[in-house]
Design a protein around this motif. Structure first.
Motif, PDB file in Angstrom:
ATOM      1  N   VAL A  18       0.829  -1.200   0.000  1.00 24.50           N
ATOM      2  CA  VAL A  18       0.000   0.000   0.000  1.00 24.50           C
ATOM      3  C   VAL A  18       0.860   1.245   0.000  1.00 24.50           C
ATOM      4  CG1 VAL A  18      -1.660   1.315   1.351  1.00 24.50           C
ATOM      5  CG2 VAL A  18      -1.933  -1.151   1.128  1.00 24.50           C
ATOM      6  N   SER A  19       1.853   1.272   0.889  1.00 29.10           N
ATOM      7  CA  SER A  19       2.690   2.458   0.961  1.00 29.10           C
ATOM      8  C   SER A  19       3.543   2.608  -0.281  1.00 29.10           C
ATOM      9  CB  SER A  19       3.581   2.378   2.211  1.00 29.10           C
ATOM     10  OG  SER A  19       4.401   1.226   2.156  1.00 29.10           O
ATOM     11  N   ALA A  20       3.899   1.487  -0.902  1.00 34.33           N
ATOM     12  CA  ALA A  20       4.766   1.556  -2.076  1.00 34.33           C
ATOM     13  C   ALA A  20       4.012   2.019  -3.310  1.00 34.33           C
ATOM     14  CB  ALA A  20       5.383   0.177  -2.340  1.00 34.33           C
ATOM     15  N   ALA A  21       2.758   1.579  -3.443  1.00 31.87           N
ATOM     16  CA  ALA A  21       2.021   1.866  -4.663  1.00 31.87           C
ATOM     17  C   ALA A  21       0.846   2.806  -4.446  1.00 31.87           C
ATOM     18  CB  ALA A  21       1.504   0.550  -5.260  1.00 31.87           C
ATOM     19  N   LEU A  22       0.683   3.314  -3.211  1.00 28.72           N
ATOM     20  CA  LEU A  22      -0.432   4.194  -2.877  1.00 28.72           C
ATOM     21  C   LEU A  22      -1.755   3.539  -3.241  1.00 28.72           C
ATOM     22  CD1 LEU A  22       0.963   7.659  -4.000  1.00 28.72           C
ATOM     23  CD2 LEU A  22       0.937   6.692  -1.711  1.00 28.72           C
ATOM     24  N   ALA A  23      -1.858   2.234  -2.984  1.00 28.91           N
ATOM     25  CA  ALA A  23      -3.088   1.509  -3.272  1.00 28.91           C
ATOM     26  C   ALA A  23      -4.060   1.680  -2.115  1.00 28.91           C
ATOM     27  CB  ALA A  23      -2.767   0.033  -3.525  1.00 28.91           C
ATOM     28  N   CYS A  24      -5.194   0.963  -2.193  1.00 29.33           N
ATOM     29  CA  CYS A  24      -6.225   1.024  -1.161  1.00 29.33           C
ATOM     30  C   CYS A  24      -5.601   0.974   0.228  1.00 29.33           C
ATOM     31  CB  CYS A  24      -7.181  -0.147  -1.360  1.00 29.33           C
ATOM     32  SG  CYS A  24      -8.146  -0.581   0.089  1.00 29.33           S
ATOM     33  N   PRO A  25      -5.910   1.970   1.099  1.00 28.29           N
ATOM     34  CA  PRO A  25      -5.239   2.060   2.398  1.00 28.29           C
ATOM     35  C   PRO A  25      -5.503   0.891   3.338  1.00 28.29           C
ATOM     36  CG  PRO A  25      -6.298   4.141   1.832  1.00 28.29           C
ATOM     37  CD  PRO A  25      -6.781   3.129   0.848  1.00 28.29           C
ATOM     38  N   PHE A  26      -6.617   0.189   3.190  1.00 31.01           N
ATOM     39  CA  PHE A  26      -6.968  -0.856   4.139  1.00 31.01           C
ATOM     40  C   PHE A  26      -7.119  -2.216   3.469  1.00 31.01           C
ATOM     41  CE2 PHE A  26      -8.729   3.130   5.941  1.00 31.01           C
ATOM     42  CZ  PHE A  26      -7.878   3.218   7.037  1.00 31.01           C
ATOM     43  N   CYS A  27      -6.321  -2.476   2.444  1.00 30.83           N
ATOM     44  CA  CYS A  27      -6.373  -3.748   1.727  1.00 30.83           C
ATOM     45  C   CYS A  27      -5.023  -4.438   1.782  1.00 30.83           C
ATOM     46  CB  CYS A  27      -6.770  -3.537   0.263  1.00 30.83           C
ATOM     47  SG  CYS A  27      -8.341  -2.675   0.027  1.00 30.83           S
ATOM     48  N   ASP A  28      -5.047  -5.761   1.694  1.00 25.75           N
ATOM     49  CA  ASP A  28      -3.811  -6.516   1.557  1.00 25.75           C
ATOM     50  C   ASP A  28      -3.137  -6.170   0.237  1.00 25.75           C
ATOM     51  OD1 ASP A  28      -4.057  -7.778   3.944  1.00 25.75           O
ATOM     52  OD2 ASP A  28      -4.647  -9.733   3.139  1.00 25.75           O
ATOM     53  N   ALA A  29      -1.861  -6.525   0.133  1.00 26.49           N
ATOM     54  CA  ALA A  29      -1.149  -6.326  -1.124  1.00 26.49           C
ATOM     55  C   ALA A  29      -1.900  -7.044  -2.243  1.00 26.49           C
ATOM     56  CB  ALA A  29       0.264  -6.871  -1.015  1.00 26.49           C
ATOM     57  N   PRO A  30      -2.285  -6.329  -3.295  1.00 29.04           N
ATOM     58  CA  PRO A  30      -3.114  -6.937  -4.340  1.00 29.04           C
ATOM     59  C   PRO A  30      -2.326  -7.880  -5.241  1.00 29.04           C
ATOM     60  CG  PRO A  30      -2.541  -4.692  -4.949  1.00 29.04           C
ATOM     61  CD  PRO A  30      -2.019  -4.904  -3.545  1.00 29.04           C
ATOM     62  N   TRP A 185     -22.130  -7.258   4.461  1.00 29.95           N
ATOM     63  CA  TRP A 185     -20.850  -7.928   4.272  1.00 29.95           C
ATOM     64  C   TRP A 185     -19.975  -7.824   5.523  1.00 29.95           C
ATOM     65  CZ3 TRP A 185     -19.934  -5.194  -1.104  1.00 29.95           C
ATOM     66  CH2 TRP A 185     -20.822  -5.749  -2.035  1.00 29.95           C
ATOM     67  N   ILE A 186     -19.990  -6.671   6.164  1.00 31.34           N
ATOM     68  CA  ILE A 186     -19.160  -6.480   7.355  1.00 31.34           C
ATOM     69  C   ILE A 186     -19.600  -7.407   8.481  1.00 31.34           C
ATOM     70  CG2 ILE A 186     -18.597  -4.845   9.211  1.00 31.34           C
ATOM     71  CD1 ILE A 186     -18.694  -2.620   7.060  1.00 31.34           C
ATOM     72  N   SER A 187     -20.894  -7.563   8.661  1.00 28.86           N
ATOM     73  CA  SER A 187     -21.412  -8.348   9.785  1.00 28.86           C
ATOM     74  C   SER A 187     -21.466  -9.842   9.505  1.00 28.86           C
ATOM     75  CB  SER A 187     -22.817  -7.852  10.167  1.00 28.86           C
ATOM     76  OG  SER A 187     -23.707  -7.952   9.071  1.00 28.86           O
ATOM     77  N   LYS A 188     -21.390 -10.241   8.236  1.00 27.52           N
ATOM     78  CA  LYS A 188     -21.497 -11.663   7.883  1.00 27.52           C
ATOM     79  C   LYS A 188     -20.192 -12.389   8.176  1.00 27.52           C
ATOM     80  CE  LYS A 188     -22.011 -12.793   3.535  1.00 27.52           C
ATOM     81  NZ  LYS A 188     -22.609 -12.926   2.195  1.00 27.52           N
ATOM     82  N   LYS A 189     -20.238 -13.443   8.941  1.00 32.26           N
ATOM     83  CA  LYS A 189     -19.023 -14.145   9.363  1.00 32.26           C
ATOM     84  C   LYS A 189     -18.321 -14.821   8.185  1.00 32.26           C
ATOM     85  CE  LYS A 189     -21.376 -18.445  10.744  1.00 32.26           C
ATOM     86  NZ  LYS A 189     -21.600 -19.388  11.868  1.00 32.26           N
ATOM     87  N   GLU A 190     -19.045 -15.101   7.102  1.00 28.12           N
ATOM     88  CA  GLU A 190     -18.424 -15.759   5.945  1.00 28.12           C
ATOM     89  C   GLU A 190     -17.563 -14.804   5.119  1.00 28.12           C
ATOM     90  OE1 GLU A 190     -21.920 -18.007   7.254  1.00 28.12           O
ATOM     91  OE2 GLU A 190     -21.684 -15.913   6.619  1.00 28.12           O
ATOM     92  N   THR A 191     -17.680 -13.514   5.322  1.00 32.07           N
ATOM     93  CA  THR A 191     -16.900 -12.552   4.546  1.00 32.07           C
ATOM     94  C   THR A 191     -15.419 -12.692   4.846  1.00 32.07           C
ATOM     95  OG1 THR A 191     -18.740 -10.969   4.565  1.00 32.07           O
ATOM     96  CG2 THR A 191     -16.564 -10.100   4.035  1.00 32.07           C
ATOM     97  N   ASN A 192     -14.612 -12.726   3.800  1.00 32.08           N
ATOM     98  CA  ASN A 192     -13.156 -12.781   3.973  1.00 32.08           C
ATOM     99  C   ASN A 192     -12.714 -11.592   4.825  1.00 32.08           C
ATOM    100  OD1 ASN A 192     -10.303 -12.452   3.533  1.00 32.08           O
ATOM    101  ND2 ASN A 192     -10.483 -13.798   1.758  1.00 32.08           N
ATOM    102  N   GLN A 193     -12.041 -11.869   5.925  1.00 40.51           N
ATOM    103  CA  GLN A 193     -11.704 -10.818   6.888  1.00 40.51           C
ATOM    104  C   GLN A 193     -10.745  -9.772   6.322  1.00 40.51           C
ATOM    105  OE1 GLN A 193     -13.125 -10.487  10.242  1.00 40.51           O
ATOM    106  NE2 GLN A 193     -14.479 -11.696   8.940  1.00 40.51           N
ATOM    107  N   THR A 194      -9.998 -10.118   5.280  1.00 35.76           N
ATOM    108  CA  THR A 194      -9.086  -9.141   4.695  1.00 35.76           C
ATOM    109  C   THR A 194      -9.835  -8.037   3.941  1.00 35.76           C
ATOM    110  OG1 THR A 194      -8.814 -10.430   2.654  1.00 35.76           O
ATOM    111  CG2 THR A 194      -7.268 -10.870   4.464  1.00 35.76           C
ATOM    112  N   ARG A 195     -11.139  -8.206   3.737  1.00 37.98           N
ATOM    113  CA  ARG A 195     -11.936  -7.209   3.017  1.00 37.98           C
ATOM    114  C   ARG A 195     -12.703  -6.269   3.954  1.00 37.98           C
ATOM    115  NH1 ARG A 195     -14.571 -11.652  -1.181  1.00 37.98           N
ATOM    116  NH2 ARG A 195     -12.585 -12.544  -1.856  1.00 37.98           N
ATOM    117  N   ILE A 196     -12.754  -6.610   5.241  1.00 39.85           N
ATOM    118  CA  ILE A 196     -13.589  -5.865   6.181  1.00 39.85           C
ATOM    119  C   ILE A 196     -13.148  -4.404   6.295  1.00 39.85           C
ATOM    120  CG2 ILE A 196     -14.305  -5.681   8.591  1.00 39.85           C
ATOM    121  CD1 ILE A 196     -15.629  -7.967   7.102  1.00 39.85           C
TER     122      ILE A 196
END
Length: 386
Positions: A18-30, A185-196
């Motif tokens: 994120v810091s290197a590519a100024l990508a989404c601030p709260f996402c894993d490395a894409p 999506w935030i409240s659903k336990k099946e949602t991939n936690q890296t997307r929350i």
């Protein structure tokens, strides 16, 4: 329960790209999106699994797999046609009719990559996906429709497009997101936690002040483990409430417990607001909240470095106080104080700015004193001067 080094390591690992590519601030490395991979391939074909030979150790073979071409996406010449076969020198289990996408590079013939198992739905999605040459305002809404799609290949790829997008591309399309779906999506336990974290941030951009109560409830939900996405949900909360939202962060910063995840997430939120959303909250309010962490020895060095970047020079007397404090005696805190003084002492003072001139003069005095008392601390700090 995680200690600060573990929390920091997790956070830094998540934010490296994120810091290197100024990508989404709260996402894993894409990962590279399928549309991006497809655009870089010289050849791409949809194939059906036909037959395979497993590897044979006695014959020293790696096995082979034969596919039948079902559809041609791209090829550099008339090399293949529907119904023709492609045999790869590797074993891939399957059953007749299973669909795969083959992408290859033209070298001496076509060098095919690993087969990607697809469905008719995901193949259509891949071939219809707009490439990076399409402006973000037109490209990203296409992928928005596929977030949390039941086909995990599609859902993961659609999210990767947002993970790779800078905040400046995401914010303008926030009104196309549905607050109701984001909360689901935030409240659903099946949602991939890296997307929350991303979903929390987007709710802050597209929701209303009434949605802040939902985010606060999610943030405060008890948990026994480190929670991914706390920082994004906190950011969404502050985006909705502005300066008033900082109060909740200060509550987290004041919790002097051994559970550091909430504290570090609150710190990351302050950094996000400073970098991306100063139109939503005042600089003085952010500085005020960050100062609270100076009192906590385990976070003091991080907070001091941020305050130096944020040019909060009024905190200097407090820093000189904690420099002498037994509770803040770690070398990393002392280096951070020295770095603060170095940063301030190198500031150019505009004509007539008497307040800044006074701060700079005091910083130089304190720095000379530290050079005499702790020359190694100052020397080490100079190596990290930003």
């Amino acid at each position: 329960m995680l200690n600060r080094p573990v929390i920091v390591a997790v956070a830094l690992a998540c934010m490296t790209a994120v810091s290197a590519a100024l990508a989404c601030p709260f996402c894993d490395a894409p990962e590279p999106s399928l549309a991006e991979q497809l655009s870089q391939a010289d050849a791409a074909v949809l194939v059906q699994w036909k037959s395979a030979e497993p590897a044979n150790a006695e014959k020293q073979t790696f096995g082979s797999t034969t596919f039948t071409v079902a559809n041609i996406v791209r090829q550099p010449g008339a090399d293949y046609e529907k119904g023709s076969t492609i045999t790869l020198d590797r074993y891939r289990p399957g059953k007749p009719g299973d669909l795969f996408l083959l992408m290859g590079t033209k070298i001496d013939g076509i060098e095919w990559g690993s087969p990607l198992e697809v469905t008719e739905t995901s193949f259509t999605y891949i071939t219809e996906s707009p490439g990076r040459e399409v402006p973000a305002m037109k490209r990203l809404p296409f992928f928005l429709k596929y977030l949390e799609h039941p086909d995990e290949l599609i859902s993961k790829d659609a999210f990767s497009e947002f993970a790779a997008a800078p905040y400046s591309d995401i914010e303008p399309i926030a009104d196309q997101f549905s607050p109701a779906k984001l909360k689901e999506w935030i409240s659903k336990k099946e949602t991939n936690q890296t997307r929350i974290g991303f979903y929390g941030m987007m709710l802050g951009l597209c929701g209303s002040k009434e949605d802040a109560a939902f985010l606060k409830e999610e943030i405060n939900r008890p948990t026994e483990t480190y929670r991914l996405g706390l920082d994004g949900m906190m950011a969404g909360y502050v985006l909705l409430l502005g300066d008033d939202g900082i109060t909740m962060l200060e509550e987290k910063l004041a919790q002097n417990t051994k559970q550091f995840s909430d504290t570090y997430a609150a710190m990351q939120t302050l950094r996000f607001m400073w970098q991306y959303a100063q139109n939503r909250v005042s600089k003085d309010r952010l500085r005020q909240a960050m100062r609270m962490l100076i009192e906590r020895p385990e976070f003091a060095d991080l907070a001091i470095k941020d305050l130096a970047r944020w040019e909060d020079w009024t905190v200097m007397p407090k820093l000189m106080e904690i420099y002498e404090s037994p509770s803040h005696g770690s070398s990393q805190t002392k280096r951070a104080v020295a770095l603060f003084l170095i940063t301030l002492s190198k500031k150019k003072v505009p004509e007539g700015d008497e307040a800044l001139a006074k701060h700079v003069a005091e910083a130089k005095t304190h720095l000379e004193d530290l050079k005499g008392r702790d020359p190694k601390i100052v020397k080490d700090a100079e190596k990290y001067f930003f």
